[in-house]
Write a protein that holds these residues in place. Structure first.
Motif, PDB file in Angstrom:
ATOM      1  N   GLY A 186       0.802  -1.226   0.000  1.00  0.00           N
ATOM      2  CA  GLY A 186       0.000   0.000   0.000  1.00  0.00           C
ATOM      3  C   GLY A 186       0.828   1.266   0.000  1.00  0.00           C
ATOM      4  O   GLY A 186       0.387   2.305   0.509  1.00  0.00           O
ATOM      5  N   GLY A 187       2.036   1.206  -0.556  1.00  0.00           N
ATOM      6  CA  GLY A 187       2.892   2.386  -0.622  1.00  0.00           C
ATOM      7  C   GLY A 187       3.759   2.589   0.598  1.00  0.00           C
ATOM      8  O   GLY A 187       4.532   3.556   0.651  1.00  0.00           O
ATOM      9  N   LEU A 188       3.664   1.721   1.600  1.00  0.00           N
ATOM     10  CA  LEU A 188       4.477   1.844   2.813  1.00  0.00           C
ATOM     11  C   LEU A 188       5.774   1.063   2.630  1.00  0.00           C
ATOM     12  O   LEU A 188       5.745  -0.160   2.435  1.00  0.00           O
ATOM     13  N   ASP A 189       6.888   1.733   2.710  1.00  0.00           N
ATOM     14  CA  ASP A 189       8.185   1.108   2.455  1.00  0.00           C
ATOM     15  C   ASP A 189       8.644   0.285   3.648  1.00  0.00           C
ATOM     16  O   ASP A 189       8.787   0.806   4.760  1.00  0.00           O
ATOM     17  N   GLN A 190       8.833  -1.017   3.425  1.00  0.00           N
ATOM     18  CA  GLN A 190       9.448  -1.924   4.392  1.00  0.00           C
ATOM     19  C   GLN A 190       8.706  -2.003   5.731  1.00  0.00           C
ATOM     20  O   GLN A 190       9.323  -2.272   6.770  1.00  0.00           O
ATOM     21  N   ARG A 191       7.417  -1.797   5.719  1.00  0.00           N
ATOM     22  CA  ARG A 191       6.629  -1.999   6.932  1.00  0.00           C
ATOM     23  C   ARG A 191       6.256  -3.477   7.059  1.00  0.00           C
ATOM     24  O   ARG A 191       6.196  -4.203   6.071  1.00  0.00           O
ATOM     25  N   ARG A 192       5.981  -3.912   8.288  1.00  0.00           N
ATOM     26  CA  ARG A 192       5.697  -5.332   8.518  1.00  0.00           C
ATOM     27  C   ARG A 192       4.329  -5.740   7.974  1.00  0.00           C
ATOM     28  O   ARG A 192       4.159  -6.852   7.483  1.00  0.00           O
ATOM     29  N   TYR A 193       3.355  -4.843   8.092  1.00  0.00           N
ATOM     30  CA  TYR A 193       1.985  -5.169   7.732  1.00  0.00           C
ATOM     31  C   TYR A 193       1.461  -4.147   6.717  1.00  0.00           C
ATOM     32  O   TYR A 193       2.067  -3.093   6.527  1.00  0.00           O
ATOM     33  N   PRO A 194       0.338  -4.419   6.081  1.00  0.00           N
ATOM     34  CA  PRO A 194      -0.193  -3.475   5.104  1.00  0.00           C
ATOM     35  C   PRO A 194      -0.548  -2.110   5.686  1.00  0.00           C
ATOM     36  O   PRO A 194      -0.716  -1.141   4.944  1.00  0.00           O
ATOM     37  N   TRP A 195      -0.639  -2.011   7.014  1.00  0.00           N
ATOM     38  CA  TRP A 195      -1.016  -0.753   7.664  1.00  0.00           C
ATOM     39  C   TRP A 195       0.113  -0.148   8.482  1.00  0.00           C
ATOM     40  O   TRP A 195      -0.048   0.928   9.030  1.00  0.00           O
ATOM     41  N   GLY A 196       1.241  -0.821   8.617  1.00  0.00           N
ATOM     42  CA  GLY A 196       2.346  -0.287   9.419  1.00  0.00           C
ATOM     43  C   GLY A 196       3.092  -1.388  10.142  1.00  0.00           C
ATOM     44  O   GLY A 196       3.045  -2.553   9.747  1.00  0.00           O
ATOM     45  N   ASP A 197       3.758  -1.035  11.233  1.00  0.00           N
ATOM     46  CA  ASP A 197       4.602  -1.992  11.950  1.00  0.00           C
ATOM     47  C   ASP A 197       3.951  -2.607  13.179  1.00  0.00           C
ATOM     48  O   ASP A 197       4.455  -3.584  13.724  1.00  0.00           O
ATOM     49  N   GLU A 198       2.850  -2.044  13.652  1.00  0.00           N
ATOM     50  CA  GLU A 198       2.182  -2.544  14.856  1.00  0.00           C
ATOM     51  C   GLU A 198       1.022  -3.443  14.458  1.00  0.00           C
ATOM     52  O   GLU A 198       0.182  -3.063  13.633  1.00  0.00           O
ATOM     53  N   LEU A 199       0.951  -4.634  15.036  1.00  0.00           N
ATOM     54  CA  LEU A 199      -0.068  -5.602  14.639  1.00  0.00           C
ATOM     55  C   LEU A 199      -1.477  -5.113  14.941  1.00  0.00           C
ATOM     56  O   LEU A 199      -2.378  -5.253  14.104  1.00  0.00           O
ATOM     57  N   THR A 200      -1.676  -4.556  16.128  1.00  0.00           N
ATOM     58  CA  THR A 200      -3.001  -4.070  16.514  1.00  0.00           C
ATOM     59  C   THR A 200      -2.894  -2.623  16.972  1.00  0.00           C
ATOM     60  O   THR A 200      -2.889  -2.344  18.187  1.00  0.00           O
ATOM     61  N   PRO A 201      -2.764  -1.681  16.055  1.00  0.00           N
ATOM     62  CA  PRO A 201      -2.601  -0.281  16.453  1.00  0.00           C
ATOM     63  C   PRO A 201      -3.799   0.213  17.253  1.00  0.00           C
ATOM     64  O   PRO A 201      -4.952   0.034  16.850  1.00  0.00           O
ATOM     65  N   GLY A 202      -3.516   0.820  18.417  1.00  0.00           N
ATOM     66  CA  GLY A 202      -4.581   1.294  19.286  1.00  0.00           C
ATOM     67  C   GLY A 202      -5.483   0.190  19.785  1.00  0.00           C
ATOM     68  O   GLY A 202      -6.634   0.442  20.167  1.00  0.00           O
TER      69      GLY A 202
END
Length: 319
Positions: A186-202
């Motif tokens: 999704g345009g995020l460079d080298q992140r772990r997940y499609p939404w970022g690096d945290e599995l369950t943000p918030g």
């Protein structure tokens, strides 16, 4: 594959004896106009960094090294192919899946009622899978189950050959592994997940995976034990839903772990291999043994194999 939450290959020694597909997989012609074009997202292509060195111990999966990949523009389905869509394909073509032709497929044993669970053979290495006679895309948990209320869930028990047959009929194709990963990021460079690096943000669940102690207790904190509707979780920044969890998705590429280190354009994978690539993880993935819902994570299976957590989405060349 050992330690994987994908279904074992059909050659596993626990499979019902004497089951063989009756002849080659039927091939179907395109339907005409592209099916479901309005539910595809066009990506402009360009260069991205594929792979990772953050493997969580899965180095044998060939996730690294990180390499530069340049892609041509392409389209990809916003969602995994749904039961309703696959049913329309079968109604139009009379297609019979490989699971139906073999007369059995793999089902997570925890979904089975007592007697069926007792009599269905299990692989020694992955005993949470049961080879269930009569399990197929219409009856995901075998005799007595149905997809009546699961039209918006991803179709499962589809082999690579089945997925290619659907894609051909729809005027599409399977995505290459590079296209799939680019889309998932999704345009995020080298992140772990499609939404970022945290599995369950918030504290918010973003994927349908296993919570609890695998394989004995699923707490269903994300709301689901098996498959979820294809739009059950928010999309990534490209507008694509559930590129992590829910069901494994077939890719076009043969499996390989030796990757070029320089810039490569539109890679299509090796010329041959021990199986076809699958991406995304599934509702059975858990970080205690199979943390493959990360964007760079990968696995494989034989072309004719299928199971209760194996699906796909389609791609298409941009005009």
């Amino acid at each position: 594959m050992t330690g994987s939450c994908c279904a074992p290959a059909r050659g596993a020694d626990s499979a019902p004896p004497g089951r063989r597909a009756p002849g080659p997989v039927p091939r179907v012609p395109p339907a005409g106009p592209v099916v479901g074009l309005d539910a595809m997202v066009e990506l402009p292509g360009g260069t991205f960094r594929m792979g990772t060195t953050d493997t969580d111990g899965f180095s044998s999966d060939g996730e690294g090294p990180v390499r530069e990949v340049e892609l041509s523009p392409f389209l990809i389905d916003r969602y995994a192919v749904r039961n309703d869509e696959f049913a329309a394909f079968v109604a139009a073509t009379g297609y019979v899946t490989e699971a139906e032709r073999f007369s059995w497929s793999y089902v997570f044993a925890g979904f089975l009622p007592g007697e069926l669970r007792r009599i269905s053979p299990r692989p020694d290495v992955t005993p949470w899978w049961a080879a269930v006679t009569g399990a197929d895309w219409r009856r995901p948990e075998g005799p007595g189950s149905s997809i009546t209320d699961r039209g918006d869930h991803p179709v499962v028990h589809v082999s690579w050959d089945d997925a290619v047959s659907y894609a051909t009929w729809a005027g599409k194709r399977l995505p290459t592994e590079a296209e799939w990963e680019h889309a998932a990021r999704g345009g995020l460079d080298q992140r772990r997940y499609p939404w970022g690096d945290e599995l369950t943000p918030g504290g918010e669940h973003r994927a349908n995976i296993w919570q609890g102690r695998f394989p004995v207790k699923n707490t269903r904190e994300d709301g689901f034990a098996g498959t979820a509707p294809v739009d059950a979780f928010p999309p990534n920044d490209f507008g694509l839903h559930q590129m992590a969890g829910n069901v494994w998705e077939w890719c076009a590429d043969w499996w390989g772990t030796d990757h070029p280190t320089g810039l490569v354009r539109d890679p299509a994978g090796p010329a041959a291999g021990p199986g076809k690539v699958m991406r995304g993880g599934s509702y059975l993935c858990h970080d205690s043994y199979c943390n493959r819902y990360r964007v760079a994570a990968r696995t494989r299976n034989e072309m004719g194999s299928a199971g209760g957590n194996t699906g796909f989405r389609c791609a298409r060349d941009a005009d």
